[in-house]
Design a protein around this motif. Structure first.
Motif, PDB file in Angstrom:
ATOM      1  N   LEU A 189      12.854  -7.942  -8.823  1.00 45.68           N
ATOM      2  CA  LEU A 189      14.036  -8.656  -8.704  1.00 45.68           C
ATOM      3  C   LEU A 189      13.718  -9.993  -7.785  1.00 45.68           C
ATOM      4  N   VAL A 190      13.787 -11.199  -8.170  1.00 46.26           N
ATOM      5  CA  VAL A 190      13.481 -12.355  -7.354  1.00 46.26           C
ATOM      6  C   VAL A 190      14.560 -13.444  -7.632  1.00 46.26           C
ATOM      7  N   SER A 191      14.691 -14.309  -6.429  1.00 41.63           N
ATOM      8  CA  SER A 191      15.420 -15.488  -6.469  1.00 41.63           C
ATOM      9  C   SER A 191      14.683 -16.801  -6.773  1.00 41.63           C
ATOM     10  N   ASN A 192      13.253 -16.684  -7.268  1.00 40.71           N
ATOM     11  CA  ASN A 192      12.562 -18.074  -7.357  1.00 40.71           C
ATOM     12  C   ASN A 192      12.080 -17.729  -8.861  1.00 40.71           C
ATOM     13  N   MET A 193      12.584 -18.800  -9.752  1.00 39.92           N
ATOM     14  CA  MET A 193      12.339 -18.643 -11.346  1.00 39.92           C
ATOM     15  C   MET A 193      10.383 -18.693 -11.439  1.00 39.92           C
ATOM     16  N   GLU A 194       9.914 -19.507 -10.722  1.00 41.76           N
ATOM     17  CA  GLU A 194       8.468 -19.354 -10.538  1.00 41.76           C
ATOM     18  C   GLU A 194       7.838 -18.089 -10.465  1.00 41.76           C
ATOM     19  N   HIS A 195       8.450 -17.444  -9.483  1.00 45.84           N
ATOM     20  CA  HIS A 195       7.864 -16.155  -9.270  1.00 45.84           C
ATOM     21  C   HIS A 195       8.147 -15.126 -10.177  1.00 45.84           C
ATOM     22  N   ALA A 196       9.483 -15.286 -11.065  1.00 45.13           N
ATOM     23  CA  ALA A 196       9.698 -14.317 -12.307  1.00 45.13           C
ATOM     24  C   ALA A 196       8.524 -14.456 -13.221  1.00 45.13           C
ATOM     25  N   ILE A 197       8.234 -15.997 -13.582  1.00 48.21           N
ATOM     26  CA  ILE A 197       7.319 -16.161 -14.641  1.00 48.21           C
ATOM     27  C   ILE A 197       5.967 -15.678 -14.364  1.00 48.21           C
ATOM     28  N   LEU A 198       5.608 -15.849 -12.998  1.00 47.47           N
ATOM     29  CA  LEU A 198       4.220 -15.455 -12.653  1.00 47.47           C
ATOM     30  C   LEU A 198       4.166 -13.801 -12.762  1.00 47.47           C
ATOM     31  N   LEU A 199       5.158 -13.050 -12.095  1.00 41.92           N
ATOM     32  CA  LEU A 199       5.007 -11.573 -12.014  1.00 41.92           C
ATOM     33  C   LEU A 199       5.197 -10.922 -13.415  1.00 41.92           C
ATOM     34  N   GLY A 200       6.264 -11.348 -14.181  1.00 41.49           N
ATOM     35  CA  GLY A 200       6.707 -10.476 -15.215  1.00 41.49           C
ATOM     36  C   GLY A 200       6.001 -10.744 -16.519  1.00 41.49           C
ATOM     37  N   ASP A 201       5.750  -9.804 -17.226  1.00 38.84           N
ATOM     38  CA  ASP A 201       5.181 -10.062 -18.582  1.00 38.84           C
ATOM     39  C   ASP A 201       6.383 -10.546 -19.414  1.00 38.84           C
ATOM     40  N   ALA A 257       0.986  -1.237  -0.133  1.00 41.97           N
ATOM     41  CA  ALA A 257       0.082  -0.303  -0.092  1.00 41.97           C
ATOM     42  C   ALA A 257       0.944   1.330  -0.143  1.00 41.97           C
ATOM     43  N   LYS A 258       2.049   1.373   0.737  1.00 38.74           N
ATOM     44  CA  LYS A 258       2.872   2.438   0.965  1.00 38.74           C
ATOM     45  C   LYS A 258       3.651   2.540  -0.584  1.00 38.74           C
ATOM     46  N   CYS A 259       4.017   1.358  -1.213  1.00 35.22           N
ATOM     47  CA  CYS A 259       4.625   1.524  -2.355  1.00 35.22           C
ATOM     48  C   CYS A 259       3.571   2.205  -3.481  1.00 35.22           C
ATOM     49  N   TYR A 260       2.510   1.882  -3.602  1.00 39.42           N
ATOM     50  CA  TYR A 260       1.584   2.039  -4.555  1.00 39.42           C
ATOM     51  C   TYR A 260       1.044   3.445  -4.120  1.00 39.42           C
ATOM     52  N   MET A 261       1.004   4.076  -3.064  1.00 39.55           N
ATOM     53  CA  MET A 261       0.635   5.630  -2.687  1.00 39.55           C
ATOM     54  C   MET A 261       1.727   6.376  -3.109  1.00 39.55           C
ATOM     55  N   ARG A 282      11.787  -5.631  -4.606  1.00 36.98           N
ATOM     56  CA  ARG A 282      12.883  -6.957  -4.315  1.00 36.98           C
ATOM     57  C   ARG A 282      11.949  -8.032  -3.622  1.00 36.98           C
ATOM     58  N   GLU A 283      11.938  -9.232  -4.040  1.00 41.48           N
ATOM     59  CA  GLU A 283      11.368 -10.312  -3.422  1.00 41.48           C
ATOM     60  C   GLU A 283       9.926  -9.905  -2.763  1.00 41.48           C
ATOM     61  N   PRO A 284       9.030  -9.327  -3.726  1.00 37.22           N
ATOM     62  CA  PRO A 284       7.698  -8.956  -3.003  1.00 37.22           C
ATOM     63  C   PRO A 284       6.759 -10.137  -2.445  1.00 37.22           C
ATOM     64  N   VAL A 285       6.926 -11.238  -2.997  1.00 31.46           N
ATOM     65  CA  VAL A 285       5.901 -12.207  -2.596  1.00 31.46           C
ATOM     66  C   VAL A 285       6.634 -13.289  -2.035  1.00 31.46           C
ATOM     67  N   HIS A 286       7.857 -13.282  -1.515  1.00 28.23           N
ATOM     68  CA  HIS A 286       8.677 -14.442  -0.949  1.00 28.23           C
ATOM     69  C   HIS A 286       8.115 -14.596   0.471  1.00 28.23           C
ATOM     70  N   PHE A 326      -0.706  -8.468  -4.572  1.00 22.59           N
ATOM     71  CA  PHE A 326       0.410  -7.855  -5.271  1.00 22.59           C
ATOM     72  C   PHE A 326       0.286  -7.845  -6.762  1.00 22.59           C
ATOM     73  N   LEU A 327      -0.461  -9.166  -7.313  1.00 24.31           N
ATOM     74  CA  LEU A 327      -0.662  -9.196  -8.420  1.00 24.31           C
ATOM     75  C   LEU A 327      -1.745  -8.261  -9.126  1.00 24.31           C
ATOM     76  N   ASN A 328      -2.835  -7.912  -8.122  1.00 22.33           N
ATOM     77  CA  ASN A 328      -3.779  -6.891  -8.494  1.00 22.33           C
ATOM     78  C   ASN A 328      -3.158  -5.511  -8.377  1.00 22.33           C
ATOM     79  N   MET A 329      -2.117  -5.208  -7.481  1.00 25.49           N
ATOM     80  CA  MET A 329      -1.402  -3.898  -7.691  1.00 25.49           C
ATOM     81  C   MET A 329      -0.651  -3.959  -8.957  1.00 25.49           C
ATOM     82  N   LEU A 330       0.028  -4.822  -9.184  1.00 28.55           N
ATOM     83  CA  LEU A 330       0.547  -4.949 -10.453  1.00 28.55           C
ATOM     84  C   LEU A 330      -0.272  -4.527 -11.821  1.00 28.55           C
ATOM     85  N   HIS A 331      -1.194  -5.148 -11.753  1.00 30.23           N
ATOM     86  CA  HIS A 331      -2.343  -4.947 -12.718  1.00 30.23           C
ATOM     87  C   HIS A 331      -2.585  -3.218 -12.868  1.00 30.23           C
ATOM     88  N   LYS A 332      -2.998  -2.918 -11.608  1.00 32.26           N
ATOM     89  CA  LYS A 332      -3.445  -1.300 -11.544  1.00 32.26           C
ATOM     90  C   LYS A 332      -2.285  -0.461 -11.999  1.00 32.26           C
TER      91      LYS A 332
END
Length: 314
Positions: free
Chosen positions: A158-170, A114-118, A127-131, A141-147
């Motif tokens: 920035l992530v250390s989990n490839m599944e997160h990279a594929i899920l979060l990034g276009d 919320a702070k980041c969005y505002m 960095r590692e937002p959903v770890h 977080f995905l809804n915020m990305l959409h907005k």
């Protein structure tokens, strides 16, 4: 658009190669790298590029309530979205009256989102937002990305989990000593060969993988999933990874008869170990595995109906 560049004078760390990445407005790019690499990238972006990296380590007023904290930053940043709407958007209404000392890790992460969005930045880096967070927080977080995309804000994750990279990034990238390499995440097309009919009986009963100079043989039911790394198929069993001497396409042909399924261009899963099908948004899906790590594996949009049929969910 936003340009993220590491040039010769920036590359102060051995783990940080030179690279240049442009993220268009209304897009998100995810970069996979280990902790040292992320720290080096964060240093460059903050010091040399003047960007803020939201690494969920920024101070809050722990003795104040969630609503008081959000209200403070709402006024500080001059956010135009009404405060009640922010609390609902980040699923904070149920804990609004609690102090931050009473909040869970996932609650704290949503406050941070919320702070980041505002803050209303023209480009945002996370960095590692959903770890280590729960499904509700990952969905937030995905809804915020959409907005942010709707508001034409370019985002770098920035992530250390490839599944997160594929899920979060276009677009997803892997940052290693050789530079920045894009990970193939395009949807499968009809040009790929289709499998018709039931597969023939298997001749293999053990799946070989290399560990140093040794070859280890695995029973297919042991395997959680197989992913593509640098053109090689890698077996994953809980926290351990083992490299196969074959490509993912070759592994798919060998393992289909054992109940393995190509759920994504970069992943094959053991269907017997799929615990849950997760819908993150209209076009984002994952499979949660029944293993020690409760791994989440990307599920291509074009594969959703097929896997629902396999589990007789339709």
């Amino acid at each position: 658009m936003a340009h993220f560049t590491v040039n010769q004078e920036d590359a102060f760390h051995d783990t940080l190669p030179l690279f240049s990445l442009t993220v268009e407005d209304s897009h998100a790019a995810a970069v996979h790298g280990d902790s040292d690499t992320q720290t080096a990238v964060q240093h460059v972006l903050c010091i040399h590029n003047g960007l803020s990296v939201f690494d969920h380590q920024e101070g809050f007023y722990t003795r104040l309530t969630v609503e008081d904290n959000v209200s403070f930053y709402h006024k500080w940043y001059g956010c135009r979205v009404p405060l009640p709407e922010i609390l609902v958007q980040f699923d904070l209404q149920s804990c609004a009256g609690q102090t931050l000392q009473q909040c869970s890790v996932s609650d704290m992460r949503r406050i941070y989102f919320a702070k980041c969005y505002m803050s209303g930045g023209r480009a945002m880096v996370f960095r590692e937002p959903v770890h280590g967070v729960d499904i509700k927080t990952m969905n937030t977080f995905l809804n915020m990305l959409h907005k942010l995309k709707e508001e034409a804000v370019p985002v770098l994750v920035l992530v250390s989990n490839m599944e997160h990279a594929i899920l979060l990034g276009d677009a997803a990238y892997k940052l290693n000593p050789n530079g920045l390499q894009e990970v193939e995440t395009q949807e499968e097309t009809s040009s790929e060969p289709e499998h018709t009919g039931a597969p023939a009986a298997a001749n293999l009963f053990k799946i070989p993988a290399k560990v140093g100079d040794k070859v280890i043989l695995f029973d297919p039911p042991e395997i959680d999933y197989i992913e593509s790394r640098d053109g090689k198929a890698v077996i994953v069993i809980n926290e351990e990874s083992y490299t196969m001497d074959s490509t993912l396409a070759e592994a798919e042909k060998k393992l289909e008869v054992y109940g393995f399924y190509r759920c994504h261009r970069s992943y094959i899963v053991n269907l017997q170990k799929v615990r849950e099908i997760i819908t993150w948004s209209k076009n984002a899906y994952s499979l949660r595995m029944d293993n020690k790590m409760q791994s989440t594996i990307p599920l291509s949009r074009t594969k959703l109906q097929d896997i629902q049929d396999k589990f007789s969910l339709r």
